[in-house]
Design a protein around this motif. Structure first.
Motif, PDB file in Angstrom:
ATOM      1  N   LEU A 220      -3.088   0.328  10.862  1.00 34.11           N
ATOM      2  CA  LEU A 220      -1.139   0.000   9.671  1.00 34.11           C
ATOM      3  C   LEU A 220      -0.432   1.022  10.109  1.00 34.11           C
ATOM      4  O   LEU A 220      -0.407   2.373  10.742  1.00 34.11           O
ATOM      5  CB  LEU A 220      -2.426   1.069   8.182  1.00 34.11           C
ATOM      6  N   GLU A 221       0.138  -0.093  10.402  1.00 31.17           N
ATOM      7  CA  GLU A 221       1.678   0.227  11.468  1.00 31.17           C
ATOM      8  C   GLU A 221       2.360   0.162  10.542  1.00 31.17           C
ATOM      9  O   GLU A 221       3.014  -0.258   9.346  1.00 31.17           O
ATOM     10  CB  GLU A 221       1.792  -0.372  12.446  1.00 31.17           C
ATOM     11  N   VAL A 222       3.968   1.160  10.702  1.00 36.67           N
ATOM     12  CA  VAL A 222       4.973   1.713   9.683  1.00 36.67           C
ATOM     13  C   VAL A 222       5.686   1.394  10.270  1.00 36.67           C
ATOM     14  O   VAL A 222       6.672   2.197  11.238  1.00 36.67           O
ATOM     15  CB  VAL A 222       5.004   2.897   8.875  1.00 36.67           C
ATOM     16  N   GLY A 223       6.684   0.138  10.207  1.00 36.69           N
ATOM     17  CA  GLY A 223       7.582   0.309  11.009  1.00 36.69           C
ATOM     18  C   GLY A 223       8.346   0.442  12.447  1.00 36.69           C
ATOM     19  O   GLY A 223       7.546  -0.007  13.156  1.00 36.69           O
ATOM     20  N   ASP A 224       9.662   0.529  12.949  1.00 42.57           N
ATOM     21  CA  ASP A 224       9.592   0.497  14.519  1.00 42.57           C
ATOM     22  C   ASP A 224      10.422   1.286  14.742  1.00 42.57           C
ATOM     23  O   ASP A 224      11.372   1.994  13.770  1.00 42.57           O
ATOM     24  CB  ASP A 224       9.431  -0.952  15.743  1.00 42.57           C
ATOM     25  N   LEU A 225      11.297   1.769  16.012  1.00 40.41           N
ATOM     26  CA  LEU A 225      12.170   2.604  16.227  1.00 40.41           C
ATOM     27  C   LEU A 225      13.759   2.040  14.982  1.00 40.41           C
ATOM     28  O   LEU A 225      14.680   2.710  15.138  1.00 40.41           O
ATOM     29  CB  LEU A 225      12.106   2.700  17.639  1.00 40.41           C
ATOM     30  N   SER A 226      13.562   1.286  15.069  1.00 39.08           N
ATOM     31  CA  SER A 226      15.155   0.366  14.406  1.00 39.08           C
ATOM     32  C   SER A 226      15.105   0.295  12.708  1.00 39.08           C
ATOM     33  O   SER A 226      16.195   0.269  12.504  1.00 39.08           O
ATOM     34  CB  SER A 226      15.067  -1.328  15.101  1.00 39.08           C
ATOM     35  N   LEU A 227      13.736   1.014  12.811  1.00 39.39           N
ATOM     36  CA  LEU A 227      13.811   1.898  10.859  1.00 39.39           C
ATOM     37  C   LEU A 227      14.405   3.171  10.919  1.00 39.39           C
ATOM     38  O   LEU A 227      13.854   3.681  12.157  1.00 39.39           O
ATOM     39  CB  LEU A 227      12.788   1.001  10.530  1.00 39.39           C
TER      40      LEU A 227
ATOM     41  N   ARG B 230       0.868  -1.190  -0.082  1.00 40.71           N
ATOM     42  CA  ARG B 230       0.169  -0.376   0.107  1.00 40.71           C
ATOM     43  C   ARG B 230       0.827   1.191   0.015  1.00 40.71           C
ATOM     44  O   ARG B 230       0.128   2.552  -0.671  1.00 40.71           O
ATOM     45  CB  ARG B 230      -1.193   0.413   1.404  1.00 40.71           C
ATOM     46  N   LEU B 231       2.384   0.552   1.018  1.00 37.54           N
ATOM     47  CA  LEU B 231       2.906   2.706  -0.017  1.00 37.54           C
ATOM     48  C   LEU B 231       4.023   2.261  -0.658  1.00 37.54           C
ATOM     49  O   LEU B 231       4.159   3.376  -1.250  1.00 37.54           O
ATOM     50  CB  LEU B 231       3.742   2.323   2.002  1.00 37.54           C
ATOM     51  N   LEU B 232       4.612   0.942  -1.019  1.00 39.97           N
ATOM     52  CA  LEU B 232       5.756   0.920  -2.469  1.00 39.97           C
ATOM     53  C   LEU B 232       5.104   0.649  -3.168  1.00 39.97           C
ATOM     54  O   LEU B 232       4.400  -1.426  -2.677  1.00 39.97           O
ATOM     55  CB  LEU B 232       7.609   0.409  -1.412  1.00 39.97           C
ATOM     56  N   SER B 233       5.710  -0.184  -4.253  1.00 39.06           N
ATOM     57  CA  SER B 233       5.128  -0.963  -5.507  1.00 39.06           C
ATOM     58  C   SER B 233       5.525  -1.863  -5.422  1.00 39.06           C
ATOM     59  O   SER B 233       4.956  -2.819  -5.711  1.00 39.06           O
ATOM     60  CB  SER B 233       5.219   0.085  -6.755  1.00 39.06           C
ATOM     61  N   ASP B 234       7.026  -1.760  -5.357  1.00 40.12           N
ATOM     62  CA  ASP B 234       7.286  -3.152  -5.194  1.00 40.12           C
ATOM     63  C   ASP B 234       7.071  -4.220  -4.082  1.00 40.12           C
ATOM     64  O   ASP B 234       7.090  -5.460  -3.397  1.00 40.12           O
ATOM     65  CB  ASP B 234       8.794  -3.232  -5.713  1.00 40.12           C
ATOM     66  N   GLY B 235       7.150  -3.898  -2.504  1.00 36.26           N
ATOM     67  CA  GLY B 235       6.633  -4.258  -1.544  1.00 36.26           C
ATOM     68  C   GLY B 235       8.219  -5.414  -1.391  1.00 36.26           C
ATOM     69  O   GLY B 235       7.925  -6.400  -0.627  1.00 36.26           O
ATOM     70  N   ALA B 236       9.274  -4.938  -1.803  1.00 39.53           N
ATOM     71  CA  ALA B 236      10.617  -6.202  -1.551  1.00 39.53           C
ATOM     72  C   ALA B 236      10.455  -6.030  -0.156  1.00 39.53           C
ATOM     73  O   ALA B 236      11.095  -6.531   0.493  1.00 39.53           O
ATOM     74  CB  ALA B 236      11.558  -5.859  -2.339  1.00 39.53           C
ATOM     75  N   LEU B 237      11.115  -4.951   0.771  1.00 45.63           N
ATOM     76  CA  LEU B 237      11.142  -4.853   2.091  1.00 45.63           C
ATOM     77  C   LEU B 237      10.407  -4.327   3.007  1.00 45.63           C
ATOM     78  O   LEU B 237       9.489  -3.443   2.593  1.00 45.63           O
ATOM     79  CB  LEU B 237      12.326  -3.662   2.555  1.00 45.63           C
ATOM     80  N   PRO B 238       9.869  -5.487   3.873  1.00 42.47           N
ATOM     81  CA  PRO B 238       8.946  -5.110   4.599  1.00 42.47           C
ATOM     82  C   PRO B 238       8.722  -4.020   6.039  1.00 42.47           C
ATOM     83  O   PRO B 238       9.095  -4.038   6.532  1.00 42.47           O
ATOM     84  CB  PRO B 238       9.074  -6.271   5.861  1.00 42.47           C
ATOM     85  N   LEU B 239       7.700  -2.805   5.585  1.00 49.56           N
ATOM     86  CA  LEU B 239       7.916  -1.853   5.929  1.00 49.56           C
ATOM     87  C   LEU B 239       6.548  -1.472   6.852  1.00 49.56           C
ATOM     88  O   LEU B 239       6.458  -0.962   7.420  1.00 49.56           O
ATOM     89  CB  LEU B 239       8.040  -0.409   5.456  1.00 49.56           C
ATOM     90  N   ALA B 240       5.453  -2.329   6.116  1.00 49.39           N
ATOM     91  CA  ALA B 240       4.003  -1.702   6.779  1.00 49.39           C
ATOM     92  C   ALA B 240       3.690  -3.090   7.308  1.00 49.39           C
ATOM     93  O   ALA B 240       3.581  -4.726   6.497  1.00 49.39           O
ATOM     94  CB  ALA B 240       3.553  -0.987   6.264  1.00 49.39           C
ATOM     95  N   ALA B 241       2.370  -2.658   8.063  1.00 53.35           N
ATOM     96  CA  ALA B 241       1.329  -4.087   8.944  1.00 53.35           C
ATOM     97  C   ALA B 241       0.550  -3.208   9.090  1.00 53.35           C
ATOM     98  O   ALA B 241       0.085  -2.183   9.557  1.00 53.35           O
ATOM     99  CB  ALA B 241       2.472  -4.711  10.031  1.00 53.35           C
TER     100      ALA B 241
END
Length: 267
Positions: free
Chosen positions: A70-77, A14-25
């Motif tokens: 809709l969560e976007v990553g955490d403090l490590s990102l 929903r955020l990135l077209s390729d979705g290669a790196l899991p950033l959102a849940a």
């Protein structure tokens, strides 16, 4: 009746077209508690009686709570580091949820649904034919609020307080039912029936992202209705050890309740 549900999936696409790196849940939790009561009167049991009837009252109360985030990553990102800095500069921004995740969008509907109905059905037997007519007079009230929060809501509202969507759907109606049965033989029966049903409306559970979507979702939605028409045969064979039914259906559904994303594609 108590029901609960938990659902978690990768929403990076929903955020990135390729979705290669899991950033959102996207995380969905819900639970409901329903109480219902029915008082029914039925005509005396008499298989050969020309008239049969049933009538009664129905009451129910349901409390429904849903939570979608809709969560976007955490403090490590990296995005977590940026938002953490903003949060320190602007206390109370509300960028993090209880699990210390960055909350982009969240909605928490808390709704109570009540229904009161009177129902009745009358059957007339004419030899091998049975004719039935009945209906249900009802009133439903669905009311509550949906708490909306997250970075996008706070940014567009220019406030860390989020916003509350309050809605009420108060409706009355009548659902009729008609049927005809023909006992062709002791083992073969033909029938036709028509009936109307509905699904109760309620408070808008979703989020329309302000300044992104030109059309804002209403605070409440109405009930949908469906007419069901069916006709067929029911048969029994080999001393009632085998049953064979053939039935045709036609459904007419008006204003079905469906999920639709807004222009942002996020909610």
């Amino acid at each position: 009746v108590h029901k609960s549900n938990h659902n978690f999936f990768d929403a990076t696409s929903r955020l990135l077209s390729d979705g290669a790196l899991p950033l959102a849940a996207q995380i969905y939790d819900s639970h409901s508690d329903t109480w219902s009561q029915e008082l029914r009167l039925v005509s005396p049991a008499a298989p050969k009686a020309p008239w049969q009837w049933v009538t009664g009252l129905y009451w129910s109360r349901q409390r429904v709570y849903d939570s979608t985030t809709l969560e976007v990553g955490d403090l490590s990102l990296p995005i977590g580091t940026v938002v953490s800095a903003l949060n320190s500069l602007l206390p109370g921004l509300g960028a993090f949820d209880s699990s210390n995740q960055v909350s982009l969008l969240s909605t928490d509907p808390d709704v109570t649904i009540k229904e009161l109905a009177w129902f009745g059905d009358l059957t007339r037997r004419l030899g091998p034919v049975e004719l039935s007519a009945g209906g249900r007079v009802y009133r439903t009230v669905s009311e509550g609020e949906a708490r909306q929060a997250g970075l996008l809501i706070d940014a567009t509202n220019l406030s860390p307080d989020g916003r509350d969507v309050v809605g009420v759907a108060d409706e009355k109606g009548f659902s009729p039912k008609l049927s005809a049965l023909w006992h062709i033989t002791g083992n073969v029966m033909a029938y036709a029936a028509a009936s109307r049903g509905f699904r109760v409306g309620g408070v808008q559970p979703g989020i329309t992202v302000p300044l992104v979507s030109p059309v804002q979702a209403p605070s409440a939605f109405k009930s949908d209705t469906i007419w069901n028409y069916e006709s067929g045969f029911r048969t029994e064979w080999f001393q009632k050890t085998l049953r064979l039914d053939v039935t045709g259906y036609y459904e007419r559904w008006k204003n079905p309740q469906t999920l639709q994303y807004d222009a942002s594609g996020l909610s």
